[in-house]
Structure formats: structure tokens, C-alpha cells
Design a protein around this motif. Structure first.
Motif, PDB file in Angstrom:
ATOM      1  N   TRP A   1      -4.598  16.599  -6.448  1.00 14.75           N
ATOM      2  CA  TRP A   1      -5.563  15.605  -5.990  1.00 14.75           C
ATOM      3  C   TRP A   1      -4.885  14.243  -5.832  1.00 14.75           C
ATOM      4  O   TRP A   1      -5.152  13.516  -4.874  1.00 14.75           O
TER       5      TRP A   1
ATOM      6  N   ASN B   1      -4.794  12.124  -2.405  1.00 18.78           N
ATOM      7  CA  ASN B   1      -5.614  10.907  -2.351  1.00 18.78           C
ATOM      8  C   ASN B   1      -4.991   9.765  -3.149  1.00 18.78           C
ATOM      9  O   ASN B   1      -5.606   9.280  -4.104  1.00 18.78           O
TER      10      ASN B   1
ATOM     11  N   ALA C   1      -7.390   2.458  -6.191  1.00 18.59           N
ATOM     12  CA  ALA C   1      -8.599   1.635  -6.170  1.00 18.59           C
ATOM     13  C   ALA C   1      -9.428   1.846  -7.437  1.00 18.59           C
ATOM     14  O   ALA C   1      -9.939   0.886  -8.020  1.00 18.59           O
ATOM     15  N   TRP C   2      -9.547   3.078  -7.874  1.00 17.14           N
ATOM     16  CA  TRP C   2     -10.362   3.342  -9.064  1.00 17.14           C
ATOM     17  C   TRP C   2      -9.704   2.823 -10.332  1.00 17.14           C
ATOM     18  O   TRP C   2     -10.385   2.396 -11.258  1.00 17.14           O
TER      19      TRP C   2
ATOM     20  N   ARG D   1     -10.601  -0.788 -10.330  1.00 22.43           N
ATOM     21  CA  ARG D   1     -12.007  -0.985 -10.718  1.00 22.43           C
ATOM     22  C   ARG D   1     -12.203  -0.782 -12.215  1.00 22.43           C
ATOM     23  O   ARG D   1     -12.945  -1.533 -12.861  1.00 22.43           O
TER      24      ARG D   1
ATOM     25  N   ASP E   1       0.825  -1.208   0.000  1.00 25.99           N
ATOM     26  CA  ASP E   1       0.000   0.000   0.000  1.00 25.99           C
ATOM     27  C   ASP E   1       0.859   1.257   0.000  1.00 25.99           C
ATOM     28  O   ASP E   1       0.575   2.227  -0.702  1.00 25.99           O
TER      29      ASP E   1
ATOM     30  N   MET F   1      -8.230  -3.074  -4.219  1.00 24.00           N
ATOM     31  CA  MET F   1      -7.020  -2.874  -3.427  1.00 24.00           C
ATOM     32  C   MET F   1      -6.317  -4.194  -3.130  1.00 24.00           C
ATOM     33  O   MET F   1      -5.093  -4.249  -3.090  1.00 24.00           O
TER      34      MET F   1
ATOM     35  N   ILE G   1      -7.067   6.219  -3.215  1.00 23.34           N
ATOM     36  CA  ILE G   1      -8.356   6.290  -3.911  1.00 23.34           C
ATOM     37  C   ILE G   1      -8.129   6.099  -5.403  1.00 23.34           C
ATOM     38  O   ILE G   1      -8.863   5.364  -6.077  1.00 23.34           O
ATOM     39  N   LEU G   2      -7.102   6.746  -5.924  1.00 24.77           N
ATOM     40  CA  LEU G   2      -6.800   6.598  -7.353  1.00 24.77           C
ATOM     41  C   LEU G   2      -6.417   5.155  -7.675  1.00 24.77           C
ATOM     42  O   LEU G   2      -6.864   4.595  -8.677  1.00 24.77           O
TER      43      LEU G   2
END
Length: 179
Positions: free
Chosen positions: A79, A83, A89-90, A93, A31, A135, A86-87
Motif C-alpha cells: 500500500w 500510495n 499527507a496523513w 495531519r 514531493d 502537503m 497519501i501516507l
């Protein structure tokens, strides 16, 4: 071992040691590695945005486009710095969604052969796993990359140490050292 030999040995060992350290970081802290990667990319975008801003002021022409580009790069970079996970994870996805779409398309265009349906089904399932667990998949990818980098560092270290030993200890004891 004299000072020159020690310096040469250290130069030979720096790259494998860095690779092994990087591999361990990727394995034990995926991570943090993902967050660091996204933050570095964010800073690169901020620097590019600043370059666009300087270009807008220094070089005439397309002032609005350059300023908008500079603002966009700086905002996206900021951004990403704020974050990073978050990036990550997206992105997982999005990759999963694309894999699912590809797998479903392959299944729809399949011509009634059961054996050829295995790959589209696996693609669809893998895409679903990416969508549901982005993740976890990201961690797995970083751990696998870490294992590969660690093994590469160890192999490089062994190869360089073997080469160093052969250089320092020739096979023929009757060789006369000309230096």
C-alpha cells in the motif's frame, strides 16, 4: 597531477557532490523526495514480510502469528509503494492533530500568566496549519532539509579542497620532498 592524485581528489569530492545533488533534489522536487522515501520504506516492509513468511515455513512454532505478520507487513508495504503521497499527507495531519491537542492541553493547564500562553498558542496554531495544509508543510520541511544538506555539502567541499591545496602546496618552499 598524476593518476594517484586524481584518484585521491575524486575520492575526496564524491561525498560532497552527492550531498549537494541530494540537497538540490530535496529543494526542487520535495514531493518526489517524499514519495521516494515512502516507497523505500514500503519496500523495506515488503522484504521484512517476506522474511517473516520464510521464517514461518523454516522455523517451527507460532505459524499463525508469523503468517499474519508476514501478510500484514507485505500488505502495508505494498500500500505504501502504491500510495506514497497519501501516507505523507496523513502523517502530516496526524502530527498536526497531536500538536493541537498538546497546545490545547497546555492552555487548559495554564495558570493565568499571559506571557506563558504564547508557546501553547503557537503550538496550537502550528498544529492547525499541519492539519489544514499537510502537503505544504511536508514540502517546506523537505526544502529546509534540502537547504541544510546543500550547505553541508558545499562546506564539506570547500573544506576538502582547502585541505587538498594545503597538502599539494606546502607553506615552506624549502621543504625537500623525500619521495
Amino acid at each position: 597531477m598524476n593518476k594517484t592524485d586524481l584518484r585521491t581528489l575524486l575520492k575526496l569530492l564524491i561525498t560532497p557532490m552527492i550531498l549537494m545533488l541530494l540537497g538540490l533534489v530535496l529543494i526542487f522536487s520535495p514531493d518526489s523526495a517524499a514519495a521516494l522515501l515512502v516507497r523505500v520504506l514500503g519496500w523495506i516492509l515488503v522484504v521484512i514480510g517476506i522474511g517473516f513468511g520464510v521464517s514461518a515455513v523454516a522455523v517451527p512454532g507460532n505459524l499463525v502469528a508469523k503468517v499474519l505478520g508476514a501478510v500484514a507487513f507485505i500488505l502495508v508495504g505494498a500500500w505504501m509503494i502504491a500510495n506514497p503521497l497519501i501516507l505523507a499527507a496523513w502523517v502530516g495531519r496526524l502530527a498536526g492533530l497531536l500538536l493541537m491537542i498538546q497546545g490545547i492541553q497546555d492552555l487548559l493547564y495554564l495558570r493565568c500568566r499571559i506571557g506563558s500562553a504564547l508557546l501553547p498558542i503557537l503550538t496550537t496554531v502550528l498544529g492547525g496549519v499541519l492539519v489544514l495544509l499537510p502537503m505544504t508543510t511536508s514540502r517546506l520541511v523537505f526544502v529546509l532539509i534540502g537547504i541544510a544538506v546543500l550547505v553541508m555539502g558545499i562546506l564539506m567541499l570547500l573544506e576538502r579542497l582547502r585541505g587538498w591545496k594545503q597538502f599539494r602546496e606546502p607553506d615552506d618552499p624549502n621543504i625537500i620532498d623525500a619521495l
